[in-house]
Design a protein around this motif. Structure first.
Motif, mmCIF file in Angstrom:
data_model
loop_
_atom_site.group_PDB
_atom_site.id
_atom_site.type_symbol
_atom_site.label_atom_id
_atom_site.label_comp_id
_atom_site.label_asym_id
_atom_site.label_seq_id
_atom_site.Cartn_x
_atom_site.Cartn_y
_atom_site.Cartn_z
ATOM 1 N N VAL A 297 -10.889 -9.341 -18.484
ATOM 2 C CA VAL A 297 -11.906 -10.388 -18.602
ATOM 3 C C VAL A 297 -13.047 -10.158 -17.621
ATOM 4 N N ASP A 298 -12.745 -10.146 -16.326
ATOM 5 C CA ASP A 298 -13.805 -9.974 -15.329
ATOM 6 C C ASP A 298 -14.394 -8.571 -15.446
ATOM 7 N N GLY A 299 -15.683 -8.515 -15.713
ATOM 8 C CA GLY A 299 -16.349 -7.236 -15.914
ATOM 9 C C GLY A 299 -16.416 -6.818 -17.368
ATOM 10 N N VAL A 300 -15.751 -7.570 -18.252
ATOM 11 C CA VAL A 300 -15.813 -7.300 -19.687
ATOM 12 C C VAL A 300 -16.422 -8.506 -20.401
ATOM 13 N N ARG B 131 -13.992 -19.061 -13.704
ATOM 14 C CA ARG B 131 -13.642 -19.101 -15.129
ATOM 15 C C ARG B 131 -14.919 -19.134 -15.961
ATOM 16 N N VAL B 132 -15.597 -18.003 -15.967
ATOM 17 C CA VAL B 132 -16.894 -17.879 -16.627
ATOM 18 C C VAL B 132 -16.788 -16.841 -17.735
ATOM 19 N N LEU B 133 -17.346 -17.163 -18.900
ATOM 20 C CA LEU B 133 -17.409 -16.205 -19.998
ATOM 21 C C LEU B 133 -18.844 -16.123 -20.497
ATOM 22 N N VAL C 294 -6.023 -18.699 -19.575
ATOM 23 C CA VAL C 294 -5.494 -18.337 -20.896
ATOM 24 C C VAL C 294 -5.965 -19.348 -21.936
ATOM 25 N N ALA C 295 -5.943 -20.628 -21.587
ATOM 26 C CA ALA C 295 -6.391 -21.668 -22.529
ATOM 27 C C ALA C 295 -7.854 -21.456 -22.918
ATOM 28 N N LEU C 296 -8.681 -21.093 -21.962
ATOM 29 C CA LEU C 296 -10.093 -20.832 -22.249
ATOM 30 C C LEU C 296 -10.246 -19.632 -23.186
ATOM 31 N N LEU C 297 -9.455 -18.601 -22.963
ATOM 32 C CA LEU C 297 -9.516 -17.414 -23.821
ATOM 33 C C LEU C 297 -9.013 -17.723 -25.231
ATOM 34 N N VAL C 298 -7.955 -18.501 -25.334
ATOM 35 C CA VAL C 298 -7.442 -18.891 -26.652
ATOM 36 C C VAL C 298 -8.482 -19.735 -27.384
#
Length: 136
Positions: free
Chosen positions: A8-11, A26-28, A60-64
């Motif tokens: 996640v971090d860096g991708v 928790r940043v996207l 994980v919840a944020l990614l889901v």
């Protein structure tokens, strides 16, 4: 099955995300999220979380929330000091065989012989259009 081992971090985020300055980890970046979703949708790949985010319930919840049922699993985390490639290798041994596997990560310790490795940069941003073409 085609599998994308996803950091996640860096991708999916990078140091230029404004929220990082506020201390929120928790940043996207939605552009990066969209690129990964498009790769999965165009190739039929499923996501295995290899990021340390897999250890955080809220992460994980944020990614889901972003990827839904594209996420099928996460790599084992038996020892926090193991290089990421060992966790990926263990997942492949336990869940394989897979048709194609690719790792997208900004950390070189995720590179595994025989698996496509696309290295991103936390400083420069996540997966760019050039790197996107190497995936799967």
């Amino acid at each position: 099955m085609k599998v994308l081992f996803l950091d996640v971090d860096g991708v999916l985020n990078h140091s230029r995300c404004p929220e990082w300055n506020n201390g929120d980890w928790r940043v996207l970046d939605q552009v990066c999220v969209h690129r990964v979703r498009r790769i999965c949708e165009e190739t039929g790949a499923k996501i295995v979380l290899s990021s340390t985010w897999r250890l955080d319930e809220e992460g994980v919840a944020l990614l889901v929330e972003q990827f839904g049922d594209l996420i099928i699993s996460k790599t084992p985390a038996k020892f926090s000091w193991r290089p990421r490639w060992q966790e990926i290798k263990e997942w492949l041994e336990d869940n394989g065989p897979v048709e194609v596997a690719c790792v997208i990560d900004d950390d070189p310790d995720a590179e595994l012989h025989g698996v496509t490795f696309v290295r991103t940069s936390f400083e420069m941003g996540g997966l760019n259009r050039h790197a996107e073409k190497r995936v799967l």
